[in-house]
Motif scaffolding. Sequence first.
Motif, PDB file in Angstrom:
ATOM      1  N   LEU A  72       0.824  -1.213   0.000  1.00 33.03           N
ATOM      2  CA  LEU A  72       0.000   0.000   0.000  1.00 33.03           C
ATOM      3  C   LEU A  72       0.856   1.259   0.000  1.00 33.03           C
ATOM      4  N   VAL A  73       1.921   1.269   0.780  1.00 34.02           N
ATOM      5  CA  VAL A  73       2.828   2.423   0.789  1.00 34.02           C
ATOM      6  C   VAL A  73       3.472   2.598  -0.585  1.00 34.02           C
ATOM      7  N   GLY A  74       3.894   1.495  -1.177  1.00 39.52           N
ATOM      8  CA  GLY A  74       4.501   1.578  -2.506  1.00 39.52           C
ATOM      9  C   GLY A  74       3.559   2.171  -3.534  1.00 39.52           C
ATOM     10  N   VAL A  75       2.316   1.749  -3.497  1.00 38.42           N
ATOM     11  CA  VAL A  75       1.326   2.247  -4.459  1.00 38.42           C
ATOM     12  C   VAL A  75       0.962   3.706  -4.170  1.00 38.42           C
ATOM     13  N   ILE A  76       0.721   4.025  -2.897  1.00 38.43           N
ATOM     14  CA  ILE A  76       0.247   5.366  -2.542  1.00 38.43           C
ATOM     15  C   ILE A  76       1.386   6.392  -2.520  1.00 38.43           C
ATOM     16  N   LEU A  77       2.458   6.066  -1.839  1.00 39.74           N
ATOM     17  CA  LEU A  77       3.531   7.047  -1.636  1.00 39.74           C
ATOM     18  C   LEU A  77       4.516   7.094  -2.794  1.00 39.74           C
ATOM     19  N   PHE A  78       4.873   5.934  -3.312  1.00 33.26           N
ATOM     20  CA  PHE A  78       5.894   5.876  -4.357  1.00 33.26           C
ATOM     21  C   PHE A  78       5.313   5.695  -5.758  1.00 33.26           C
ATOM     22  N   ARG A  79       3.987   5.711  -5.865  1.00 38.51           N
ATOM     23  CA  ARG A  79       3.281   5.642  -7.159  1.00 38.51           C
ATOM     24  C   ARG A  79       3.634   4.395  -7.971  1.00 38.51           C
ATOM     25  N   GLU A  80       3.863   3.289  -7.270  1.00 41.21           N
ATOM     26  CA  GLU A  80       4.144   2.036  -7.961  1.00 41.21           C
ATOM     27  C   GLU A  80       2.845   1.483  -8.548  1.00 41.21           C
ATOM     28  N   GLN A  81       2.962   0.800  -9.663  1.00 40.31           N
ATOM     29  CA  GLN A  81       1.800   0.247 -10.351  1.00 40.31           C
ATOM     30  C   GLN A  81       1.749  -1.261 -10.146  1.00 40.31           C
ATOM     31  N   LEU A  82       0.560  -1.775  -9.861  1.00 42.83           N
ATOM     32  CA  LEU A  82       0.360  -3.210  -9.733  1.00 42.83           C
ATOM     33  C   LEU A  82      -0.700  -3.666 -10.723  1.00 42.83           C
ATOM     34  N   SER A  83      -0.509  -4.858 -11.265  1.00 45.60           N
ATOM     35  CA  SER A  83      -1.506  -5.406 -12.186  1.00 45.60           C
ATOM     36  C   SER A  83      -2.730  -5.874 -11.395  1.00 45.60           C
TER      37      SER A  83
END
Length: 106
Positions: A72-83
């Motif tokens: 969640l931190v990666g997606v929200i804070l670091f704008r990482e994309q998940l399939s």
Amino acid sequence: MAWINLLIAGLAEVWWATTMKMSAGFSKLNYTLLTVVGMLVSFFFLIRATKGLPLSIAYPVWTGIGAVGAILVGVILFREQLSLLTWLFVILLVIGIIGIKVTSSH
């Protein structure tokens, strides 16, 4: 109380994983220190949790909280994309953590 300690330990794991990323390979002292403090807090509360919970319950829940939190931190804070498929497995991980809690006799 053991479950609360375990939750705090898992959230502290997310803390140190996040600040470790922000430390840029431990090249930024402030984030490096926050990482070490987060690790100490996480282990302290994990130790407290294992006084009331078996390791076979505490450890996978602790790592699961850390894993989901880091995602969640990666997606929200670091704008990482998940399939979408990856999100499916994240949901299964959450279901597994909840299942361990619900079926645990502790």
